[in-house]
Design a protein around this motif. Sequence first.
Motif, PDB file in Angstrom:
ATOM      1  N   GLY A   8      -6.135   9.671 -43.888  1.00  0.00           N
ATOM      2  CA  GLY A   8      -6.256   8.879 -45.103  1.00  0.00           C
ATOM      3  C   GLY A   8      -5.505   7.568 -45.099  1.00  0.00           C
ATOM      4  N   GLY A   9      -4.731   7.320 -44.059  1.00  0.00           N
ATOM      5  CA  GLY A   9      -4.006   6.061 -43.997  1.00  0.00           C
ATOM      6  C   GLY A   9      -4.938   4.893 -43.753  1.00  0.00           C
ATOM      7  N   GLY A  10      -4.389   3.709 -43.875  1.00  0.00           N
ATOM      8  CA  GLY A  10      -5.184   2.512 -43.636  1.00  0.00           C
ATOM      9  C   GLY A  10      -4.495   1.281 -44.156  1.00  0.00           C
ATOM     10  N   LEU A  11      -5.254   0.220 -44.243  1.00  0.00           N
ATOM     11  CA  LEU A  11      -4.752  -1.069 -44.728  1.00  0.00           C
ATOM     12  C   LEU A  11      -5.193  -1.260 -46.175  1.00  0.00           C
ATOM     13  CD1 LEU A  11      -3.485  -3.875 -44.220  1.00  0.00           C
ATOM     14  CD2 LEU A  11      -5.738  -4.618 -43.400  1.00  0.00           C
ATOM     15  N   VAL A  12      -4.256  -1.612 -47.019  1.00  0.00           N
ATOM     16  CA  VAL A  12      -4.550  -1.805 -48.438  1.00  0.00           C
ATOM     17  C   VAL A  12      -3.738  -2.981 -48.948  1.00  0.00           C
ATOM     18  CG1 VAL A  12      -2.771  -0.172 -49.166  1.00  0.00           C
ATOM     19  CG2 VAL A  12      -4.725  -0.628 -50.669  1.00  0.00           C
ATOM     20  N   GLN A  13      -4.265  -3.676 -49.938  1.00  0.00           N
ATOM     21  CA  GLN A  13      -3.528  -4.791 -50.535  1.00  0.00           C
ATOM     22  C   GLN A  13      -2.483  -4.282 -51.505  1.00  0.00           C
ATOM     23  OE1 GLN A  13      -6.476  -7.440 -52.247  1.00  0.00           O
ATOM     24  NE2 GLN A  13      -6.440  -8.706 -50.404  1.00  0.00           N
ATOM     25  N   ALA A  14      -1.463  -5.061 -51.683  1.00  0.00           N
ATOM     26  CA  ALA A  14      -0.424  -4.715 -52.648  1.00  0.00           C
ATOM     27  C   ALA A  14      -1.054  -4.475 -54.021  1.00  0.00           C
ATOM     28  CB  ALA A  14       0.609  -5.827 -52.724  1.00  0.00           C
ATOM     29  N   GLY A  15      -0.575  -3.442 -54.678  1.00  0.00           N
ATOM     30  CA  GLY A  15      -1.129  -3.060 -55.962  1.00  0.00           C
ATOM     31  C   GLY A  15      -2.237  -2.028 -55.861  1.00  0.00           C
ATOM     32  N   GLY A  16      -2.706  -1.789 -54.652  1.00  0.00           N
ATOM     33  CA  GLY A  16      -3.796  -0.847 -54.441  1.00  0.00           C
ATOM     34  C   GLY A  16      -3.321   0.588 -54.362  1.00  0.00           C
ATOM     35  N   SER A  17      -4.275   1.468 -54.058  1.00  0.00           N
ATOM     36  CA  SER A  17      -4.009   2.904 -54.013  1.00  0.00           C
ATOM     37  C   SER A  17      -4.582   3.515 -52.736  1.00  0.00           C
ATOM     38  CB  SER A  17      -4.646   3.595 -55.223  1.00  0.00           C
ATOM     39  OG  SER A  17      -4.150   3.074 -56.423  1.00  0.00           O
ATOM     40  N   LEU A  18      -3.984   4.603 -52.339  1.00  0.00           N
ATOM     41  CA  LEU A  18      -4.484   5.396 -51.210  1.00  0.00           C
ATOM     42  C   LEU A  18      -4.199   6.858 -51.481  1.00  0.00           C
ATOM     43  CD1 LEU A  18      -3.447   3.634 -47.849  1.00  0.00           C
ATOM     44  CD2 LEU A  18      -5.770   4.039 -48.680  1.00  0.00           C
ATOM     45  N   ARG A  19      -5.013   7.717 -50.893  1.00  0.00           N
ATOM     46  CA  ARG A  19      -4.768   9.148 -50.977  1.00  0.00           C
ATOM     47  C   ARG A  19      -4.677   9.701 -49.560  1.00  0.00           C
ATOM     48  NH1 ARG A  19      -8.411  14.297 -52.875  1.00  0.00           N
ATOM     49  NH2 ARG A  19      -6.852  15.302 -54.191  1.00  0.00           N
ATOM     50  N   LEU A  20      -3.516  10.235 -49.246  1.00  0.00           N
ATOM     51  CA  LEU A  20      -3.311  10.854 -47.945  1.00  0.00           C
ATOM     52  C   LEU A  20      -3.560  12.351 -48.041  1.00  0.00           C
ATOM     53  CD1 LEU A  20      -0.034   9.081 -46.769  1.00  0.00           C
ATOM     54  CD2 LEU A  20      -2.400   8.285 -46.614  1.00  0.00           C
ATOM     55  N   SER A  21      -4.054  12.910 -46.950  1.00  0.00           N
ATOM     56  CA  SER A  21      -4.295  14.342 -46.884  1.00  0.00           C
ATOM     57  C   SER A  21      -3.540  14.938 -45.710  1.00  0.00           C
ATOM     58  CB  SER A  21      -5.791  14.632 -46.712  1.00  0.00           C
ATOM     59  OG  SER A  21      -6.538  14.135 -47.789  1.00  0.00           O
ATOM     60  N   CYS A  22      -3.146  16.173 -45.868  1.00  0.00           N
ATOM     61  CA  CYS A  22      -2.501  16.920 -44.798  1.00  0.00           C
ATOM     62  C   CYS A  22      -3.187  18.276 -44.732  1.00  0.00           C
ATOM     63  CB  CYS A  22      -1.019  17.075 -45.074  1.00  0.00           C
ATOM     64  SG  CYS A  22      -0.157  18.173 -43.923  1.00  0.00           S
ATOM     65  N   ALA A  23      -3.822  18.535 -43.608  1.00  0.00           N
ATOM     66  CA  ALA A  23      -4.529  19.796 -43.414  1.00  0.00           C
ATOM     67  C   ALA A  23      -3.736  20.692 -42.478  1.00  0.00           C
ATOM     68  CB  ALA A  23      -5.920  19.540 -42.840  1.00  0.00           C
ATOM     69  N   ALA A  24      -3.541  21.915 -42.900  1.00  0.00           N
ATOM     70  CA  ALA A  24      -2.779  22.877 -42.105  1.00  0.00           C
ATOM     71  C   ALA A  24      -3.720  23.843 -41.414  1.00  0.00           C
ATOM     72  CB  ALA A  24      -1.812  23.636 -42.997  1.00  0.00           C
ATOM     73  N   SER A  25      -3.356  24.233 -40.215  1.00  0.00           N
ATOM     74  CA  SER A  25      -4.142  25.219 -39.485  1.00  0.00           C
ATOM     75  C   SER A  25      -3.219  26.025 -38.587  1.00  0.00           C
ATOM     76  CB  SER A  25      -5.226  24.537 -38.648  1.00  0.00           C
ATOM     77  OG  SER A  25      -4.649  23.694 -37.666  1.00  0.00           O
ATOM     78  N   GLY A  26      -3.727  27.134 -38.100  1.00  0.00           N
ATOM     79  CA  GLY A  26      -2.975  27.950 -37.162  1.00  0.00           C
ATOM     80  C   GLY A  26      -2.103  29.007 -37.808  1.00  0.00           C
ATOM     81  N   ARG A  27      -1.765  28.801 -39.064  1.00  0.00           N
ATOM     82  CA  ARG A  27      -1.021  29.795 -39.835  1.00  0.00           C
ATOM     83  C   ARG A  27      -1.138  29.385 -41.290  1.00  0.00           C
ATOM     84  NH1 ARG A  27       4.877  30.387 -40.918  1.00  0.00           N
ATOM     85  NH2 ARG A  27       3.905  30.651 -42.973  1.00  0.00           N
ATOM     86  N   THR A  28      -0.751  30.264 -42.161  1.00  0.00           N
ATOM     87  CA  THR A  28      -0.797  29.914 -43.566  1.00  0.00           C
ATOM     88  C   THR A  28       0.510  29.258 -43.990  1.00  0.00           C
ATOM     89  OG1 THR A  28      -1.076  30.747 -45.803  1.00  0.00           O
ATOM     90  CG2 THR A  28       0.017  32.207 -44.246  1.00  0.00           C
ATOM     91  N   PHE A  29       0.389  28.224 -44.761  1.00  0.00           N
ATOM     92  CA  PHE A  29       1.558  27.558 -45.324  1.00  0.00           C
ATOM     93  C   PHE A  29       1.590  27.717 -46.840  1.00  0.00           C
ATOM     94  CE2 PHE A  29       3.362  25.472 -41.704  1.00  0.00           C
ATOM     95  CZ  PHE A  29       2.312  25.287 -40.830  1.00  0.00           C
ATOM     96  N   SER A  30       0.761  28.605 -47.336  1.00  0.00           N
ATOM     97  CA  SER A  30       0.642  28.731 -48.786  1.00  0.00           C
ATOM     98  C   SER A  30       1.929  29.212 -49.445  1.00  0.00           C
ATOM     99  CB  SER A  30      -0.501  29.683 -49.138  1.00  0.00           C
ATOM    100  OG  SER A  30      -0.256  30.967 -48.586  1.00  0.00           O
ATOM    101  N   ASP A  31       2.833  29.797 -48.650  1.00  0.00           N
ATOM    102  CA  ASP A  31       4.106  30.268 -49.212  1.00  0.00           C
ATOM    103  C   ASP A  31       5.257  29.322 -48.874  1.00  0.00           C
ATOM    104  OD1 ASP A  31       5.176  32.631 -46.649  1.00  0.00           O
ATOM    105  OD2 ASP A  31       3.993  30.795 -46.505  1.00  0.00           O
ATOM    106  N   LYS A  32       4.944  28.164 -48.348  1.00  0.00           N
ATOM    107  CA  LYS A  32       5.968  27.235 -47.897  1.00  0.00           C
ATOM    108  C   LYS A  32       6.025  25.974 -48.754  1.00  0.00           C
ATOM    109  CE  LYS A  32       6.927  29.788 -44.351  1.00  0.00           C
ATOM    110  NZ  LYS A  32       8.143  30.644 -44.411  1.00  0.00           N
ATOM    111  N   VAL A  33       7.206  25.457 -48.909  1.00  0.00           N
ATOM    112  CA  VAL A  33       7.360  24.124 -49.479  1.00  0.00           C
ATOM    113  C   VAL A  33       6.800  23.119 -48.478  1.00  0.00           C
ATOM    114  CG1 VAL A  33       9.015  22.371 -50.215  1.00  0.00           C
ATOM    115  CG2 VAL A  33       9.385  24.779 -50.824  1.00  0.00           C
ATOM    116  N   MET A  34       6.025  22.186 -48.984  1.00  0.00           N
ATOM    117  CA  MET A  34       5.451  21.138 -48.143  1.00  0.00           C
ATOM    118  C   MET A  34       6.022  19.795 -48.571  1.00  0.00           C
ATOM    119  SD  MET A  34       3.242  22.772 -46.195  1.00  0.00           S
ATOM    120  CE  MET A  34       2.147  21.486 -45.587  1.00  0.00           C
ATOM    121  N   GLY A  35       6.110  18.898 -47.618  1.00  0.00           N
ATOM    122  CA  GLY A  35       6.694  17.604 -47.953  1.00  0.00           C
ATOM    123  C   GLY A  35       6.005  16.458 -47.247  1.00  0.00           C
TER     124      GLY A  35
END
Length: 118
Positions: A8-35
């Motif tokens: 989700g990263g990229g180039l954006v002008q000041a004042g703009g918006s972006l949405r980053l995503s983080c996809a987990a695989s290989g184990r469950t992280f549903s019980d973990k704090v994410m940062g």
Amino acid sequence: QAQLVESGGGLVQAGGSLRLSCAASGRTFSDKVMGWFRQAPGKEREFVGAISWDGGRANYGESVKGRFTMLRDSAKSAVYLEMTSLEPEDTANYLCAAETSDGTWGYWGQGTQVTVSS
């Protein structure tokens, strides 16, 4: 093998918006704090925010408070970072992380680059 992949990263002008995503695989992280963290060239890694295992609580670094919001979708093993009112100072590589059972940030992704132009 546990893996975190940011997108989700990229180039954006000041004042703009972006949405980053983080996809987990290989184990469950549903019980973990994410940062989210970020690191700009020549600077130390900076805490951006963290969200509880159930998504009910989140806290943010002072520099992004009020502009960034973390969300999580445990069913999709995904965490999101919604960034608004972006500033050139937000330019950095943004990394997703998950806590291990000992409370340390034991899992890391490779990051996604965000560049904010003035």
